[in-house]
Design an enzyme around this catalytic site. Structure first.
Site, short mmCIF file in Angstrom:
data_model
loop_
_atom_site.label_atom_id
_atom_site.label_comp_id
_atom_site.label_asym_id
_atom_site.label_seq_id
_atom_site.Cartn_x
_atom_site.Cartn_y
_atom_site.Cartn_z
N ASN A 158 -6.26 -40.35 -14.11
CA ASN A 158 -6.85 -38.89 -14.56
C ASN A 158 -5.70 -38.14 -13.84
O ASN A 158 -6.09 -37.56 -12.57
CB ASN A 158 -8.48 -38.92 -13.97
CG ASN A 158 -8.76 -37.40 -14.60
OD1 ASN A 158 -8.16 -36.69 -15.17
ND2 ASN A 158 -9.90 -36.99 -13.78
N LYS A 180 -5.67 -35.08 -14.58
CA LYS A 180 -6.40 -33.71 -14.55
C LYS A 180 -5.34 -32.65 -15.18
O LYS A 180 -4.67 -32.87 -15.96
CB LYS A 180 -6.98 -33.47 -13.13
CG LYS A 180 -7.99 -34.35 -12.33
CD LYS A 180 -8.40 -34.00 -11.29
CE LYS A 180 -9.16 -35.10 -10.66
NZ LYS A 180 -10.05 -35.04 -9.47
N HIS A 206 -17.10 -35.94 -16.82
CA HIS A 206 -16.36 -36.05 -15.50
C HIS A 206 -17.10 -35.03 -14.52
O HIS A 206 -17.50 -33.91 -15.09
CB HIS A 206 -15.10 -35.67 -15.37
CG HIS A 206 -14.37 -35.86 -14.25
ND1 HIS A 206 -14.34 -34.74 -13.28
CD2 HIS A 206 -13.45 -36.95 -13.78
CE1 HIS A 206 -13.53 -35.41 -12.17
NE2 HIS A 206 -12.99 -36.46 -12.16
N GLU A 256 -16.23 -32.74 -12.56
CA GLU A 256 -15.59 -31.29 -12.67
C GLU A 256 -16.02 -30.64 -13.81
O GLU A 256 -16.27 -29.46 -13.81
CB GLU A 256 -14.05 -31.63 -12.42
CG GLU A 256 -13.83 -31.96 -11.02
CD GLU A 256 -12.53 -32.65 -10.84
OE1 GLU A 256 -11.57 -32.64 -11.83
OE2 GLU A 256 -12.14 -33.18 -9.87
N GLY A 283 -11.66 -36.34 -4.54
CA GLY A 283 -10.73 -35.43 -4.21
C GLY A 283 -10.94 -35.03 -2.76
O GLY A 283 -10.17 -34.25 -2.26
N SER A 309 -11.30 -40.73 -4.42
CA SER A 309 -10.32 -40.94 -3.35
C SER A 309 -9.97 -42.43 -3.18
O SER A 309 -9.59 -42.93 -2.21
CB SER A 309 -10.84 -40.63 -2.10
OG SER A 309 -11.35 -39.04 -2.07
#
Ligand code: PEP
Length: 256
Positions: A9, A11, A96, A98, A174, A214
């Site tokens: 991903n 992003k 997701h 986010e 993250g 992560s």
């Protein structure tokens, strides 16, 4: 499940030239190695076409990071499922954290998006995961349960080979702190049982459950060793082709 799935991903990172360089790097390093792993790249919308060309003829798959549930219309800034198919996508990330946290997507929205993806024969990668507070308050299962019901409510047709689940604890995304293998094993086991209750054992066993949060080359092997983990969704570490392919390698050696 014979195969594992590893998804990059990207992003909101990279222009077209950078995306092509990254995709070519992955393609070159991967070659024909690790055939048991399904490898998917999810660039930003603007790089879908150039990345599609860069991976054409390879075993790499193309994914979008989001979609709208309507096929077309006055929805400025949105992109529909058929448009993504037309752009060469086989997969799309849905829900997701986010998107949920920063753009207000609800479980209902995620359900509509998932249904639109399935209708267009795109394979949705449904992301679910609890916040740190929810985990500390002992509400992990309640949160995951609500996310699963919201997303899968309208799904009636067979989901065998059409759906991927990604367990992504929000506190691990993250942050550099991945969930411990024991936590992942426990939560994936619970998710599998929830899928069995919803779809029956025969179908549920064909839904890969990926872990995300992560993941990097240093922790990929211990996560790959968790029997309930069918692959990973990788953010930060997928922006370096060597790191990403090392992660793919970690998932190449295990028969699930
Ligand atoms: C993600 O964005 O889905 C993700 C897991 O990110 P990271 O690997 O950077 O934690």
């Amino acid at each position: 499940m014979e195969r594992h799935t590893v998804i990059a991903n990207w992003k909101m990172h990279g222009n077209q030239a950078e995306g092509v360089a990254l995709a070519r790097g992955v393609r070159r390093l991967l070659g024909n190695r690790f055939p048991a792993v399904e490898v998917v790249l999810a660039p930003p919308f603007t790089s879908l076409e150039t990345v599609r060309r860069a991976i054409k003829g390879s075993r790499l798959h193309l994914s979008a990071q989001n979609l709208h549930w309507q096929p077309q219309g006055a929805f400025t800034g949105e992109v529909g499922a058929d448009m993504l198919r037309d752009a060469g996508c086989s997969h799309v990330i849905v829900g997701h954290s986010e998107r949920r946290r920063l753009f207000g997507e609800t479980n209902g929205d995620v359900g509509r998006k998932l249904a639109a993806a399935l209708d267009a024969s795109l394979k949705p990668v449904l992301c679910i995961g609890e916040t740190l507070r929810e985990r500390r308050d002992g509400r992990t299962r309640q949160t995951l349960s609500a996310q699963l019901s919201g997303a899968l409510k309208g799904v009636s047709k067979s989901v065998k080979d059409c759906l991927i689940l990604a367990y992504e604890p929000v506190w691990a995304i993250g942050t550099g702190t991945n969930a411990a293998p024991a936590q992942v094993m426990e939560t994936h086991g619970w998710i599998r049982q929830a899928l069995v209750r919803r779809f029956g054992a025969a179908q549920a066993r064909h839904i890969p459950i990926l872990y995300g949060g992560s993941v990097n080359p240093a922790n990929a092997s211990e996560l790959a060793a968790v029997p309930e983990v069918d692959g990973v969704l990788v953010g930060g570490a997928s922006l370096d082709h060597r790191s990403f392919v090392e992660i793919v390698n970690a998932f190449s050696g295990r028969e699930a």
